[in-house]
Design a protein around this motif. Structure first.
Motif, PDB file in Angstrom:
ATOM      1  N   LEU A 199      26.982  50.876  10.154  1.00 34.10           N
ATOM      2  CA  LEU A 199      27.660  50.507   8.823  1.00 34.10           C
ATOM      3  C   LEU A 199      27.003  51.332   7.526  1.00 34.10           C
ATOM      4  O   LEU A 199      26.135  50.938   7.394  1.00 34.10           O
ATOM      5  N   THR A 200      27.672  51.503   6.794  1.00 37.95           N
ATOM      6  CA  THR A 200      27.356  52.103   5.421  1.00 37.95           C
ATOM      7  C   THR A 200      28.206  51.615   4.557  1.00 37.95           C
ATOM      8  O   THR A 200      29.483  51.521   4.655  1.00 37.95           O
ATOM      9  N   GLY A 201      27.667  50.790   3.297  1.00 38.02           N
ATOM     10  CA  GLY A 201      28.506  50.384   2.421  1.00 38.02           C
ATOM     11  C   GLY A 201      27.868  50.209   1.001  1.00 38.02           C
ATOM     12  O   GLY A 201      26.625  50.394   0.896  1.00 38.02           O
ATOM     13  N   HIS A 202      28.530  49.586   0.038  1.00 38.08           N
ATOM     14  CA  HIS A 202      27.782  49.630  -1.320  1.00 38.08           C
ATOM     15  C   HIS A 202      28.246  48.066  -1.757  1.00 38.08           C
ATOM     16  O   HIS A 202      29.302  47.403  -1.341  1.00 38.08           O
ATOM     17  N   GLN A 203      27.275  47.508  -2.344  1.00 38.63           N
ATOM     18  CA  GLN A 203      27.459  46.479  -3.238  1.00 38.63           C
ATOM     19  C   GLN A 203      26.901  46.352  -4.559  1.00 38.63           C
ATOM     20  O   GLN A 203      25.983  47.020  -4.809  1.00 38.63           O
ATOM     21  N   ASP A 235      23.810  38.578  18.244  1.00 40.89           N
ATOM     22  CA  ASP A 235      24.110  40.040  17.510  1.00 40.89           C
ATOM     23  C   ASP A 235      22.715  40.074  16.764  1.00 40.89           C
ATOM     24  O   ASP A 235      22.358  39.380  15.821  1.00 40.89           O
ATOM     25  N   LEU A 236      22.165  41.307  17.071  1.00 44.28           N
ATOM     26  CA  LEU A 236      20.773  41.730  16.476  1.00 44.28           C
ATOM     27  C   LEU A 236      21.366  42.549  15.065  1.00 44.28           C
ATOM     28  O   LEU A 236      22.000  43.600  15.309  1.00 44.28           O
ATOM     29  N   LEU A 237      21.091  42.188  13.808  1.00 42.26           N
ATOM     30  CA  LEU A 237      21.626  42.806  12.789  1.00 42.26           C
ATOM     31  C   LEU A 237      20.417  43.424  12.186  1.00 42.26           C
ATOM     32  O   LEU A 237      19.402  42.544  11.749  1.00 42.26           O
ATOM     33  N   VAL A 238      20.251  44.841  11.773  1.00 39.01           N
ATOM     34  CA  VAL A 238      19.177  45.223  10.678  1.00 39.01           C
ATOM     35  C   VAL A 238      19.854  45.672   9.607  1.00 39.01           C
ATOM     36  O   VAL A 238      20.810  46.430   9.484  1.00 39.01           O
ATOM     37  N   ALA A 246      22.751  48.060  10.740  1.00 38.78           N
ATOM     38  CA  ALA A 246      22.792  48.661  12.343  1.00 38.78           C
ATOM     39  C   ALA A 246      23.166  47.302  13.245  1.00 38.78           C
ATOM     40  O   ALA A 246      22.222  46.264  12.763  1.00 38.78           O
ATOM     41  N   LEU A 247      24.136  47.256  14.005  1.00 37.56           N
ATOM     42  CA  LEU A 247      24.579  45.905  14.727  1.00 37.56           C
ATOM     43  C   LEU A 247      24.345  46.206  16.145  1.00 37.56           C
ATOM     44  O   LEU A 247      24.808  47.231  16.746  1.00 37.56           O
ATOM     45  N   PHE A 248      23.196  45.682  16.872  1.00 34.98           N
ATOM     46  CA  PHE A 248      23.094  45.581  18.084  1.00 34.98           C
ATOM     47  C   PHE A 248      23.834  44.479  18.715  1.00 34.98           C
ATOM     48  O   PHE A 248      23.274  43.370  18.633  1.00 34.98           O
TER      49      PHE A 248
END
Length: 189
Positions: free
Chosen positions: A106-110, A138-141, A128-130
């Protein structure tokens, strides 16, 4: 001849990955929750966060990626100031982490303010969600890459001296993602 980058242990050696250069383990500076590994670039305001989170059952994989992005936006007080640019599958054939059922980028802006400051910085968020349903995890990077820092922000860059390490790139992040390895499933509880 380029030397092969070494795997760095994560979560006490239960996982490992190739981390980018000029990395600072934030746990050496402050307390970090047990389900996170947090790293900062030594010379920029970039950071990488690796989290072991509860598996989001009952939603599609792309929706789980969006859920985690919105959760990060809430943690960053960026609600209403966050947008998702893309959600795409990561090819499992390119990943060393064979224990995931799927992986999503996922790509986004905040717009993010540090330390409750008025100044807001524009940050590109690469996630990246594994998905590992067999471990209820859920492994989230997350790679936080500031693209515009308000001059009034405490993150405003100092004068960069020669010899400073260059900022991390998407290539550095992709190398980390593709290099994840699971050594001890006991880390998931």
């Amino acid at each position: 001849m380029e030397l092969a980058a070494a795997q760095s242990p994560l979560f006490g050696g239960a996982l490992s990955a190739i981390l980018p250069p000029a990395i600072q383990d934030v746990s050496e500076l402050r307390e970090i929750p047990d389900n996170q590994e947090v790293f900062a670039h030594r010379h920029t305001d970039q950071s990488i966060i690796i989290e072991l989170l509860e598996f989001q059952a009952g939603m599609s994989d792309p929706d789980a990626a969006r859920y985690h992005f919105e959760d990060v936006a809430t943690s960053n007080d960026a609600q209403g100031k966050a947008e998702i640019v893309s959600v795409e599958p990561l090819p499992l054939a390119q990943l060393s982490l064979t224990d995931c059922s799927s992986a999503w980028a996922l790509t986004g802006h905040q717009l993010v303010s540090k330390f409750n400051e008025q100044a807001q910085n524009t940050v590109t968020i690469y996630m990246a969600l594994f998905r590992m349903p067999q471990y209820s995890t859920d492994l989230l990077v997350t790679f936080n890459d500031p693209i515009s820092i308000d001059p009034a922000s405490s993150s405003a860059p100092p004068v960069v001296h020669s010899g400073s390490s260059p900022p991390w790139t998407q290539e550095d992040f992709n190398r980390l993602l593709c290099s994840f390895q699971l050594h001890d499933p006991g880390v998931f509880g």
